[in-house]
Scaffold this active site. Structure first.
Site, PDB file in Angstrom:
ATOM      1  CD  GLN A  94      -3.025   1.237   2.107  1.00  0.00           C
ATOM      2  OE1 GLN A  94      -3.220   0.264   2.808  1.00  0.00           O
ATOM      3  NE2 GLN A  94      -3.796   2.311   2.145  1.00  0.00           N
ATOM      4  CE  LYS A 189     -12.101 -10.829 -14.387  1.00  0.00           C
ATOM      5  NZ  LYS A 189     -12.552 -10.349 -13.053  1.00  0.00           N
ATOM      6  NE  ARG A 191     -19.667  -6.024 -18.207  1.00  0.00           N
ATOM      7  CZ  ARG A 191     -20.021  -6.749 -17.151  1.00  0.00           C
ATOM      8  NH1 ARG A 191     -21.100  -7.526 -17.231  1.00  0.00           N
ATOM      9  NH2 ARG A 191     -19.312  -6.725 -16.053  1.00  0.00           N
TER      10      ARG A 191
END
Length: 290
Positions: A94, A189, A191
């Protein structure tokens, strides 16, 4: 002189051998209440250049405290030329604030390390290059990809396709593929409809091919398991998994193997059952260049 912390003693020994330098003797133990004891057993001249090798992975707090104990003891010995090699630098995932008033752990770690008289920090494949900007001392972010590529070259009979499990790891795949002169790609990915999302290789087919998945960190293994399942569905002959930092929590290796991985291999930035690729030469060659 090389000092190896408890988390990286074998790696420190390998680096010392590569550099033909002395490996300093360190005594460490844990008290029944969990606190640590540390003693540097060798005499170290004040003008000696000292390299401290200590990864700060799990248990992060314990390994980080041991690193600070080593550094503070060196300061008491008036050693002023200290380089820290932390191949896996804990609390460095982080580097910015995502929610209001949350701790930026990488920044806090940087502040602590810099108070200990360290002149230079060396790590391997930090999660984000921007972590280097949190330090006021030189930070060298080395890549383990050439070492992994060499290992693949020496152990694989057929050049595999190098695949990143997502777009964020594409540079790792590209770096290895360029060295091996082979193809690389990543899973994307797509869609198909508001309800249907398909994950597939972006540019090339893996049908009837050997594939190596590469990532910087494997923690729970969920992303890798998903990638293996997709590659198997697309007709990959064999899937091997490589990573730089084998964190591997919650039976990650078991899950990856159960998904059909031919092998799971990582470097020895962290101690694990799959740490087969040594980064000692990478570290030693860089230290020689300084």
């Amino acid at each position: 002189m090389i000092i190896g912390g408890s988390a990286s003693q074998a790696l420190a020994s390998q680096v010392a051998m590569e550099l033909d330098d002395k490996l300093c003797s360190v005594e460490t133990k844990k008290f029944p209440d969990g606190e640590r004891y540390l003693r540097i057993k060798d005499e170290i001249p004040e003008d000696e250049k000292v390299i401290v090798v200590q990864s700060t992975g799990y248990p992060q707090d314990e390994n980080m405290m041991e690193l600070f104990f080593i550094l503070d003891t060196l300061n008491d010995m008036n050693v002023t030329d200290i380089t820290v090699v932390s191949p896996y630098l804990g609390y460095s995932r982080q580097e910015r604030r995502f929610k209001e008033v949350e701790c930026i752990s990488a920044k806090a770690t940087a502040k602590l390390i810099q108070t200990m008289g360290v002149k230079r920090l060396i790590s391997i494949n930090l999660h984000e290059q921007s972590i280097c900007d949190l330090y006021d001392i030189p930070v060298d972010n080395l890549s383990a990809m050439p070492t992994i590529a060499e290992h693949i070259k020496n152990t694989f009979d057929v050049k595999p396709v190098i695949l990143a499990p997502d777009k964020g790891a594409i540079n790792f795949a590209k770096e290895i593929a360029m060295i091996l002169d082979t193809d690389y790609d990543y899973l994307e990915k797509v869609r198909l409809s508001p309800e249907v999302v398909e994950t597939k290789t972006k540019n090339i087919s893996v049908k009837d091919k050997n594939v190596v998945i590469i990532d910087d960190i494997i923690s729970t293994g969920g992303t890798i398991v998903n990638a293996i399942n997709i590659l198997k569905e697309q007709g990959a002959v064999a899937v091997d998994v490589f990573c730089v930092h084998p964190v591997l929590v919650n039976d990650a290796v078991l899950k990856i193997n159960a998904a059909g991985a031919h092998s799971v291999q990582g470097t020895n930035t962290l101690k694990s059952d799959v740490s087969f690729v040594s980064v000692a030469k990478t570290i030693a060659n860089h230290l020689k260049s300084l």
